[in-house]
Scaffold this active site. Structure first.
Site: not given
Ligand code: ADP
Length: 498
Positions: A214, A291, A216, A393, A212, A256, A218, A182
């Site tokens: 996340g 990140c 929904e 973050e 799409g 990750e 994901g 995705k």
């Protein structure tokens, strides 16, 4: 290729399922914006649970043959993909710059080139999917096989979409798995382009790419019973949700996640090349949307003011603007939500009485930069290490410079974080550098350099920065294969095997 249709200037993209380019079953769509000027550049399908079902079914069917394909042949296909991406790499660079807002020269082009490198690296590793023999005794043959896990569900973010996509596709497929990937809703176009290249060489259903939201698409992917492995790159918050879904079905998971990485500068390193290194480590030219951004700058008290003076002078020369302009060093933040979040942190920092806004601040409200989501590099000096700015973050160009005098104290502050992804140490003294490198809790410590990721390096975090490693042979073996032991009694009661 994904079909591109004109919808009022913006093209219409489709998802890749079972070798076909399709709309979502529900028929809904999402707009993709260029964050540099807030124009809609494309429409993508709003994939949902039914699309996930279709994709997992296609990947399950394809697994039967792909998992049995001789690894060397799988590797050959990845090598062909690497060549094909390389031949058209400029197209990919432009797509990525346009959809992410990342500047083409400093970010999008190097990222696109990295995609070819990743496919080439894993293509060459196919014959390394080796097992072991175990010394059970003279009359026993015991060996292990590295078998693929099955259908992998992978979810990726928008900050380096094609590199992170390639880091799922290439090792998962090399190891004999099939994949449902995705893409991030904010940056799916480069990933779809990459999928179209892959599809020229791969059998149908080996790679499926969905677009799409996340929560929904994901979420449906992470919950799907046909998924045998979950591999996620994104925020720690969503990583926890993915891990819960994996726990519910005892599915192996690689994560990750975020970071708030420390950069420790010793008093002997008050030099220009270190300033350049800090700018690179902070990923200012990717709007610090990384990140591994070294966003906590621990400067020794003896050099605090002079180092920050040099840093301010250099950062001010970064050219912010149109991501597609070759002159631009630094582009736009990905979307309005993220832009507002970054501005919120800057506003909070300005109001904080104990900190000093050294340079930067709120983005301009007029002029060309106000037309896109352009944040400006900002440095706060002397914030408390307990502050939200120094702990959370931000994923934007906001750097916190913190003073230190004692090595033990700075290591303690560096480790006072629930994250543990990357770290940077700057000194000429190798003893101090290695002492710090070993004491810092992080998956990746760099000494005297701010950039330097390359295939072969096992990349990943400790603590809440993640589980598992990517980018290397070991990462592929650990994340995308499972060991099977076969033990054979060579001396059966009816006599030795013939
Ligand atoms: P970011 O804040 O950087 O966008 P996220 O972790 O929210 O990071 O997003 C990374 C990826 O995870 C994106 O592809 C997004 O669509 C997806 N995602 C977001 N929420 C969920 C969820 N609840 N379940 C599965 N995937 C999700």
């Amino acid at each position: 290729m994904s079909v591109a249709m004109d919808t009022g200037g913006a093209r219409k993209e489709r998802m890749l399922i079972g070798g076909d380019w399709v709309d979502s079953v529900g028929g809904g769509g999402l707009a993709v914006e260029n964050p540099g000027n807030r124009s809609v550049i494309a429409h993508i399908p709003r994939g949902g649970a039914e699309d996930v079902d279709r994709a997992v079914a296609a990947a399950t069917e394809a697994f039967k043959t792909w998992s049995k394909t001789v690894p060397r042949d799988r590797g050959r296909i990845l090598l062909k993909i690497a060549d094909a991406v390389e031949a058209r790499v400029e197209e990919l660079a432009r797509i990525v710059a346009e959809e992410t807002g990342n500047a083409i020269r400093t970010q999008a082009r190097p990222e696109a080139n990295g995609v070819a490198d990743i496919f080439r690296y894993f293509g060459g590793l196919a014959s390394e999917l080796k097992g072991e023999t175990i010394p059970f005794g003279e009359h026993v043959l015991s060996y292990t096989r590295r078998e693929p896990i099955g259908v992998v569900g992978a979810i990726i973010p928008w900050n380096a979409p094609v590199m992170l996509g390639a880091l799922k596709i290439a090792p998962a497929l090399c190891a004999g798995n099939t994949l449902v990937l995705k893409a991030a809703e904010d940056a799916p176009l480069g990933v779809l382009w990459m999928a179209s290249i892959c599809q020229e060489f791969l059998p149908d259903g080996v790679l499926n790419v969905l677009t799409g939201l996340g929560e929904e698409c994901g979420a449906a992917l992470s919950k799907h019973p046909g998924i045998r492995k979950l591999s996620f790159t994104g925020s720690t918050e969503v990583g926890k949700l993915i891990m819960r879904e994996a726990a519910a079905r005892i599915v192996p998971v690689s994560l990750e996640l975020g970071g708030k990485s420390p950069s420790i500068v010793y008093p002997d390193a008050d030099e220009d090349w270190v300033v350049d290194g800090i700018i690179a480590a902070m990923r200012f030219t990717r709007q610090s949307q990384s990140c591994t951004a070294g966003s906590r700058l621990f400067l020794h008290a003896d050099i605090f003011d002079s180092f920050l003076g040099k840093l301010a002078d250099k950062v001010k020369t970064l050219k912010i603007g149109d991501p597609l302009d070759e002159e631009t060093d630094m582009g736009a933040v990905i979307n309005e939500k993220q832009f507002r979040k970054v501005c919120g942190y800057v506003e909070e920092g300005i109001k904080q009485p104990d900190a000093e806004l050294l340079f930067g601040g709120m983005p301009p409200e007029a002029g060309p930069l106000s037309e896109g989501y352009f944040a400006i590099p900002t440095v706060f000096a002397n914030p408390s290490n307990d502050w939200r700015l120094a702990r959370e973050e931000i994923f934007g160009p906001v750097l916190c410079a913190i003073r230190w005098t004692d090595e033990e104290e700075v290591i303690r502050m560096a480790n006072e974080s629930h994250y543990g992804l990357a770290a940077y140490v700057w000194t000429h003294d190798i003893g101090r550098a290695l002492r710090a490198a070993h004491a810092i809790e992080a998956g990746w410590v760099q000494v005297n350099q701010g950039l330097g990721q390359s295939p072969g390096h096992s990349y990943g975090g400790t603590k809440q920065s993640g589980i598992g490693r990517e980018f290397s042979l070991e990462g592929m073996l650990d994340s995308f294969t499972q060991r099977k032991n076969v033990t054979v009694n060579v001396n059966t009661p009816s006599g030795p095997l013939t």
